[in-house]
Design an enzyme around this catalytic site. Structure first.
Site, PDB file in Angstrom:
ATOM      1  N   LYS A 164      -2.937  -2.485  -2.281  1.00  0.00           N
ATOM      2  CA  LYS A 164      -2.078  -1.309  -2.304  1.00  0.00           C
ATOM      3  C   LYS A 164      -0.771  -1.496  -1.532  1.00  0.00           C
ATOM      4  O   LYS A 164       0.239  -0.894  -1.866  1.00  0.00           O
ATOM      5  CB  LYS A 164      -2.884  -0.151  -1.715  1.00  0.00           C
ATOM      6  CG  LYS A 164      -2.119   1.059  -1.356  1.00  0.00           C
ATOM      7  CD  LYS A 164      -3.048   2.085  -0.766  1.00  0.00           C
ATOM      8  CE  LYS A 164      -2.235   3.048   0.073  1.00  0.00           C
ATOM      9  NZ  LYS A 164      -3.051   4.129   0.594  1.00  0.00           N
ATOM     10  N   ASP A 165      -0.790  -2.318  -0.512  1.00  0.00           N
ATOM     11  CA  ASP A 165       0.400  -2.504   0.335  1.00  0.00           C
ATOM     12  C   ASP A 165       1.306  -3.641  -0.141  1.00  0.00           C
ATOM     13  O   ASP A 165       2.367  -3.862   0.447  1.00  0.00           O
ATOM     14  CB  ASP A 165      -0.027  -2.777   1.783  1.00  0.00           C
ATOM     15  CG  ASP A 165      -0.728  -1.594   2.425  1.00  0.00           C
ATOM     16  OD1 ASP A 165      -0.460  -0.457   2.002  1.00  0.00           O
ATOM     17  OD2 ASP A 165      -1.539  -1.810   3.349  1.00  0.00           O
ATOM     18  N   ARG A 202       2.875  10.203  -3.410  1.00  0.00           N
ATOM     19  CA  ARG A 202       1.827  10.358  -4.424  1.00  0.00           C
ATOM     20  C   ARG A 202       0.904  11.527  -4.081  1.00  0.00           C
ATOM     21  O   ARG A 202       0.588  12.365  -4.937  1.00  0.00           O
ATOM     22  CB  ARG A 202       1.015   9.054  -4.511  1.00  0.00           C
ATOM     23  CG  ARG A 202      -0.198   9.099  -5.447  1.00  0.00           C
ATOM     24  CD  ARG A 202      -1.016   7.809  -5.333  1.00  0.00           C
ATOM     25  NE  ARG A 202      -1.550   7.626  -3.985  1.00  0.00           N
ATOM     26  CZ  ARG A 202      -2.695   8.141  -3.553  1.00  0.00           C
ATOM     27  NH1 ARG A 202      -3.448   8.861  -4.358  1.00  0.00           N
ATOM     28  NH2 ARG A 202      -3.098   7.938  -2.309  1.00  0.00           N
ATOM     29  N   ARG A 203       0.489  11.601  -2.821  1.00  0.00           N
ATOM     30  CA  ARG A 203      -0.412  12.692  -2.424  1.00  0.00           C
ATOM     31  C   ARG A 203       0.328  14.029  -2.413  1.00  0.00           C
ATOM     32  O   ARG A 203      -0.219  15.053  -2.844  1.00  0.00           O
ATOM     33  CB  ARG A 203      -1.021  12.393  -1.042  1.00  0.00           C
ATOM     34  CG  ARG A 203      -2.049  11.265  -1.084  1.00  0.00           C
ATOM     35  CD  ARG A 203      -2.479  10.800   0.303  1.00  0.00           C
ATOM     36  NE  ARG A 203      -3.527   9.768   0.223  1.00  0.00           N
ATOM     37  CZ  ARG A 203      -3.656   8.771   1.095  1.00  0.00           C
ATOM     38  NH1 ARG A 203      -2.813   8.642   2.103  1.00  0.00           N
ATOM     39  NH2 ARG A 203      -4.621   7.885   0.957  1.00  0.00           N
ATOM     40  N   ARG A 211       2.509   9.743   9.815  1.00  0.00           N
ATOM     41  CA  ARG A 211       2.450   8.286   9.652  1.00  0.00           C
ATOM     42  C   ARG A 211       1.582   7.699  10.758  1.00  0.00           C
ATOM     43  O   ARG A 211       1.085   8.391  11.628  1.00  0.00           O
ATOM     44  CB  ARG A 211       3.869   7.680   9.700  1.00  0.00           C
ATOM     45  CG  ARG A 211       4.782   8.063   8.532  1.00  0.00           C
ATOM     46  CD  ARG A 211       4.983   6.955   7.495  1.00  0.00           C
ATOM     47  NE  ARG A 211       4.383   5.694   7.875  1.00  0.00           N
ATOM     48  CZ  ARG A 211       4.998   4.726   8.541  1.00  0.00           C
ATOM     49  NH1 ARG A 211       6.246   4.852   8.875  1.00  0.00           N
ATOM     50  NH2 ARG A 211       4.355   3.632   8.861  1.00  0.00           N
ATOM     51  N   ARG A 247      -3.733   8.693  13.001  1.00  0.00           N
ATOM     52  CA  ARG A 247      -3.628   9.977  12.294  1.00  0.00           C
ATOM     53  C   ARG A 247      -4.757  10.919  12.701  1.00  0.00           C
ATOM     54  O   ARG A 247      -4.551  12.122  12.826  1.00  0.00           O
ATOM     55  CB  ARG A 247      -3.645   9.756  10.780  1.00  0.00           C
ATOM     56  CG  ARG A 247      -2.377   9.083  10.299  1.00  0.00           C
ATOM     57  CD  ARG A 247      -2.309   9.051   8.805  1.00  0.00           C
ATOM     58  NE  ARG A 247      -1.595   7.852   8.378  1.00  0.00           N
ATOM     59  CZ  ARG A 247      -1.233   7.597   7.135  1.00  0.00           C
ATOM     60  NH1 ARG A 247      -1.510   8.457   6.181  1.00  0.00           N
ATOM     61  NH2 ARG A 247      -0.591   6.484   6.848  1.00  0.00           N
ATOM     62  N   CYS A 304      10.393   3.243  -3.544  1.00  0.00           N
ATOM     63  CA  CYS A 304       9.406   3.714  -2.539  1.00  0.00           C
ATOM     64  C   CYS A 304       9.182   5.216  -2.566  1.00  0.00           C
ATOM     65  O   CYS A 304       8.211   5.696  -1.993  1.00  0.00           O
ATOM     66  CB  CYS A 304       9.761   3.262  -1.135  1.00  0.00           C
ATOM     67  SG  CYS A 304      11.363   2.569  -0.942  1.00  0.00           S
TER      68      CYS A 304
END
Ligand SMILES: NCc1[nH]cc(CCC(=O)O)c1CC(=O)O
Length: 311
Positions: A83-84, A133-134, A151, A157, A244
């Site tokens: 994913k990264d 996306r979220r 972040r 978090r 991004c």
């Protein structure tokens, strides 16, 4: 080919990244008990910068320093969350993926200290996430909730949540499992409610392309389904060429019978417009499936939608 005596494994140094390295070491110990391993932890620019990732300039905020250590020969193997790893460009020159590990859960989870589900959250609940996306998908399904930027690595978090910086969080199930905190999940979100990111839940092992001994030593850790799914998903993203700030989601799945399917979505940041495609591979190879799904979204106007988002 002679087996390497020692493999130096480079990775980010967050608790999640180090747990990922431990999985790789455990699998390697099973496959190749004769190889010793050492961990080379590095801090990436994405770990240091707590602002908007888009402002960091360029992609690969979580991979650049890890790749640099591999290329410089300071390590022999890099562990990345797929994913990264940016998909719109080739891997850093001189490196290759040698294996994709068996895929973990691809879904996102809601973390709410009171144990409520998304549908039960009162209007105005502050959900901590900086993911476009979220944010887009939550805005579409639960417009009464408020997203606040959040972040830092997953442990950070959770601390920020405890400190009251948000009322709830959205995090990947796989990430929470890796850091041993699946206990905080109040709801696992279906992929219909929250379509995952490209590469969710897959770890990639990256080597120098001329290091045949290491490539050979780790290739046995690879999972064929994870390889096919990664190939389809990353080709999709490569053809789509997002930036991004583009809310893009999608996942390939190897269904019973072995056939691959890929579904993917592109959103406006407010989630009000959604482009959606789902195709089966049939006789197509995974990369061609990825291309085909991207073209299907481009035909629906994905280019204009993506280019219309500030970045
Ligand atoms: N951006 C950080 C990141 N990179 C990969 C994962 C999740 C684990 C994975 O999908 O491999 C996470 C945390 C999250 O999104 O909650």
């Amino acid at each position: 080919m002679s087996e390497p005596e020692l493999l130096r494994i480079v990775s980010r140094s967050s608790p999640m990244a180090l747990a990922q390295v431990e999985r790789v070491r455990a699998e390697l110990a099973r496959h190749r008990p004769g190889i010793r391993t050492e961990v080379v932890p590095v801090t990436t620019s994405g770990d240091r910068w707590m602002g908007d990732l888009a402002k960091l300039g360029g992609k690969g905020a979580f991979t650049k320093e890890v790749d640099a250590a591999l290329v410089a020969g300071e390590a022999d193997l890099a562990v990345h969350c797929v994913k990264d790893v940016p998909a719109d460009r080739p891997l850093p020159a001189g490196t290759v993926f040698a294996a994709f590990l068996e895929r973990d859960d691809i879904r996102d989870a809601l973390v709410h200290p009171g144990g409520l589900t998304l549908d039960q959250l009162p209007a105005g609940t502050r959900v901590g996430t900086s993911s476009v996306r979220r944010v887009a998908q939550l805005a579409a399904s639960h417009p009464q909730l408020e997203c606040v930027p959040m972040r830092g690595n997953a442990n950070r978090r959770l601390e920020k949540l405890a400190d009251g910086e948000a009322d709830a969080l959205l995090l990947a199930v796989s990430g929470l499992e890796r850091i041993g905190r699946a206990d905080v999940i109040s709801e696992v979100l279906s992929t219909e409610v929250m379509c995952p990111p490209i590469g969710a839940g897959i770890l990639a092992l990256q080597c120098r392309e001329d290091d045949a001994a290491t490539i050979e030593a780790v290739s046995g850790l690879g999972d064929p389904a994870a390889h096919r799914e990664t190939t389809a998903e990353r080709m999709f993203l490569h053809v789509l060429q997002g930036h991004c700030n583009s809310p893009i989601a999608g996942y390939a799945r190897t269904e019973r019978g072995g056939e691959l399917s890929l579904r993917a979505k592109v959103f406006t940041p407010d989630g009000k417009r959604v482009l959606n495609a789902h195709e089966w591979a049939g006789p197509l190879d995974p990369a061609t499936l990825g291309t085909s799904v991207a073209v299907a979204l481009l035909r629906q106007g994905a280019r204009e939608l993506i280019d219309g988002i500030a970045h």
